[in-house]
Scaffold this active site. Structure first.
Site, PDB file in Angstrom:
ATOM      1  N   GLY A 221       0.816  -1.203   0.000  1.00 18.00           N
ATOM      2  CA  GLY A 221       0.000   0.000   0.000  1.00 18.00           C
ATOM      3  C   GLY A 221       0.847   1.249   0.000  1.00 18.00           C
ATOM      4  O   GLY A 221       2.006   1.236  -0.434  1.00 18.00           O
ATOM      5  N   SER A 222       0.286   2.325   0.523  1.00 23.37           N
ATOM      6  CA  SER A 222       0.948   3.620   0.459  1.00 23.37           C
ATOM      7  C   SER A 222       2.135   3.686   1.406  1.00 23.37           C
ATOM      8  O   SER A 222       2.192   3.002   2.431  1.00 23.37           O
ATOM      9  CB  SER A 222      -0.038   4.736   0.812  1.00 23.37           C
ATOM     10  OG  SER A 222      -0.330   4.722   2.198  1.00 23.37           O
ATOM     11  N   SER A 223       3.075   4.558   1.058  1.00 23.99           N
ATOM     12  CA  SER A 223       4.252   4.743   1.900  1.00 23.99           C
ATOM     13  C   SER A 223       3.877   5.328   3.258  1.00 23.99           C
ATOM     14  O   SER A 223       4.467   4.964   4.281  1.00 23.99           O
ATOM     15  CB  SER A 223       5.261   5.656   1.196  1.00 23.99           C
ATOM     16  OG  SER A 223       6.396   5.865   1.989  1.00 23.99           O
ATOM     17  N   THR A 225       1.070   4.910   5.051  1.00 26.36           N
ATOM     18  CA  THR A 225       0.531   3.867   5.928  1.00 26.36           C
ATOM     19  C   THR A 225       1.614   2.878   6.320  1.00 26.36           C
ATOM     20  O   THR A 225       1.700   2.459   7.482  1.00 26.36           O
ATOM     21  CB  THR A 225      -0.632   3.137   5.242  1.00 26.36           C
ATOM     22  OG1 THR A 225      -1.647   4.078   4.891  1.00 26.36           O
ATOM     23  CG2 THR A 225      -1.226   2.072   6.153  1.00 26.36           C
ATOM     24  N   GLU A 244       5.620  -3.470   1.218  1.00 26.26           N
ATOM     25  CA  GLU A 244       5.864  -3.101  -0.182  1.00 26.26           C
ATOM     26  C   GLU A 244       5.059  -1.845  -0.436  1.00 26.26           C
ATOM     27  O   GLU A 244       3.831  -1.866  -0.426  1.00 26.26           O
ATOM     28  CB  GLU A 244       5.452  -4.234  -1.126  1.00 26.26           C
ATOM     29  CG  GLU A 244       6.025  -4.073  -2.541  1.00 26.26           C
ATOM     30  CD  GLU A 244       5.243  -3.104  -3.407  1.00 26.26           C
ATOM     31  OE1 GLU A 244       5.785  -2.007  -3.680  1.00 26.26           O
ATOM     32  OE2 GLU A 244       4.111  -3.407  -3.788  1.00 26.26           O
ATOM     33  N   CYS A 278       2.453   0.765  -8.543  1.00 22.80           N
ATOM     34  CA  CYS A 278       3.510   1.346  -7.719  1.00 22.80           C
ATOM     35  C   CYS A 278       4.802   1.512  -8.506  1.00 22.80           C
ATOM     36  O   CYS A 278       5.655   2.326  -8.143  1.00 22.80           O
ATOM     37  CB  CYS A 278       3.739   0.501  -6.471  1.00 22.80           C
ATOM     38  SG  CYS A 278       4.068  -1.238  -6.808  1.00 22.80           S
TER      39      CYS A 278
END
Length: 487
Positions: A221-223, A225, A244, A278
């Site tokens: 997911g997002s950096s 989070t 990741e 991503c």
């Protein structure tokens, strides 16, 4: 509405009702109750009970169930692809490739487990040294929305092969895909409790991440989070945490002979999946001068003709909607901020309808932005940077806290050798799109892009821990005793 899967049964959640929507039509795609903290606790307890029997099952028997899952995926490809398209906006042609990747993950994961883990023996003078691998126990898998089938599948499959039990928390934007996937696992014969599904939004995720009975957490997911999770587990070395995350990925364009090939690979890098990979290129480095001008003119021409439409349109579009109307609006806002800082729009992004997720592929020249923000804009917003020298391009390409993917389009092998030695990223491609990756290789990045290689070929590494043994079939007194011992 029975949308949670706990201990082998579909049950209703006791949390608030939420829904996912088709971003191309705004129609409800799925609706159900979320999992409360109590529901999450039941799911983890179910996984804990199931772990002993599942991990004790021989490797071949576990693999037989996982192979059955792959076969059923192939049988249900169209239905699952439609579920993916409906919730994500992804065109059917691309959703079908996602289902195919899910099925292919099984064979790759079995091979990876055998090669990277498994069991190894080496004779010693007085016995044998044995290396085995043991599953961690109960692992939580957090899935993203951009590949709601393939990416969580890349955690779940190797985790199950290794003997772990799983509690799966999908993105709240793609719960229907998660349900369809778990239904296939149930039909494949997975024992009760080995895989549990908890649907929900932020509170459900917090309850699972904070649960004291999980042994690992695998996140895509997002950096932002992922960074919060990293801080949260900083004082818990007993938890295996695999992250990741995203990237602010560079693609450097050299003065190539085939300009159309370069434009094609640039468009694939920047706009495939509506820019929601991503590994998509966010920053495109184009040389100053006549060649760069020609390249940029051709890129602009081809990009302006890209169509976006609903997932099941006929003929199929190159792009669908981004994941939501809110995400589309955020992308337009990001473009506005860049323009305020000095960027020049070449193809300006607009949102077709404030209720929908449709935006066009956009190109902005950010060469004149003094302090370009190191941000990942997760959509079809390509930033152009004109460079004077190749070393200048590499220096600016490396000017990021991320390090997921990078690419070079160049005819000269020496230029490639210099690039691959000096660029900082986990995936580095030559004359291929930045989002091209091999499942037979590790997948992941450096810096804020992640802390492990939580999918593809190295997934086996974090799904089991090594257990070293020195063994002898007979208990005997040594022929030579240590000084000071008398028998």
């Amino acid at each position: 509405m029975t949308e949670l899967f706990i201990d082998g049964a579909w049950v209703a959640g006791s949390g608030p009702v939420f829904a996912s929507r088709n971003p191309g039509t705004d129609e409800i795609a799925w609706q159900g109750e979320s999992a409360s903290a109590a529901d999450v606790d039941r799911a983890v307890a179910s996984a804990r009970r199931a772990f002993a029997g599942w991990s004790a099952l021989d490797f071949e028997s576990r693999c037989a169930i996982v192979k059955r899952f792959a076969a059923l995926l192939n049988e249900r490809k169209e239905a699952i692809a439609a579920a993916i398209g409906r919730e994500t906006g992804k065109p059917l042609w691309e959703a079908r490739t996602e289902v195919a990747s899910m099925a292919a993950k099984v064979g790759i994961s079995i091979q990876a487990y055998q090669e990277r883990t498994g069991e190894k023996r080496q004779d010693m003078a007085d016995g044998v040294a044995v290396l085995r691998h043991r599953p961690h126990g109960v692992v939580a898998v957090f899935g993203p929305y951009n590949f709601p089938g393939h990416l969580p599948n890349g955690h779940i499959v190797p985790a199950l092969i290794a003997g772990n039990a799983v509690v799966f928390k999908p993105s709240e934007l793609a719960p229907g895909v998660a349900r369809a996937t778990v239904e296939v696992w149930k039909e494949a014969g997975l024992p009760d409790g080995v895989l549990n599904l908890v649907q929900g939004e932020k509170d459900t995720g917090i309850a699972l991440a904070n649960h004291r009975q999980i042994d690992g957490l695998f996140f895509t997911g997002s950096s932002d989070t992922g960074t919060l999770l990293h801080k949260q587990f900083g004082g818990r070395p007993e938890i295996v945490l695999a992250l990741e995350m995203g990237g602010n990925n560079p693609l450097v364009i050299g003065e190539v002979e085939d300009i159309d090939a370069a434009v094609h690979h640039t468009i694939q890098s920047a706009f495939l999946s509506a820019g929601q990979r991503c590994t998509c290129a966010r920053r495109i480095f184009v040389p100053q001068g006549a060649f760069g001008d020609r390249f940029l003119a051709r890129l602009t021409d081809v990009t302006s003709k890209i169509t976006a439409d609903v997932f099941d349109a006929d003929p199929q579009p190159f792009m669908g909607a981004v994941i939501s109307a809110r995400a589309a609006a955020k992308l337009v806002d990001a473009q506005s901020r860049l323009i305020e800082q000095g960027a020049k729009p070449i193809i300006a992004m607009t949102q077709r309808d404030p209720r929908l997720g449709f935006v066009n592929a956009a190109i902005v020249d950010v060469t004149g932005v003094a302090n370009l923000p190191d941000e990942e804009h997760f959509g079809p917003l390509a930033q152009i940077v004109r460079y004077a020298t190749f070393d200048d391009a590499i220096e600016r390409a490396n000017d990021t806290a991320f390090g997921l993917s990078a690419g070079l389009l160049a005819d000269d092998a020496k230029t490639w050798e210099h690039f691959r030695r000096t660029i900082r990223a986990g995936i580095v491609n030559w004359n291929r799109p930045t989002n091209g990756a091999s499942s037979a290789a590790p997948f992941g990045g450096t810096g804020r892009s992640g802390n492990h290689r939580p999918s593809a070929y190295y997934a086996a590494d974090y799904c089991a821990y090594p257990m070293a043994s020195v063994e002898s079939t007979q208990l005997t007194l040594p022929a030579s005793l240590s000084p000071g011992l008398h028998f």
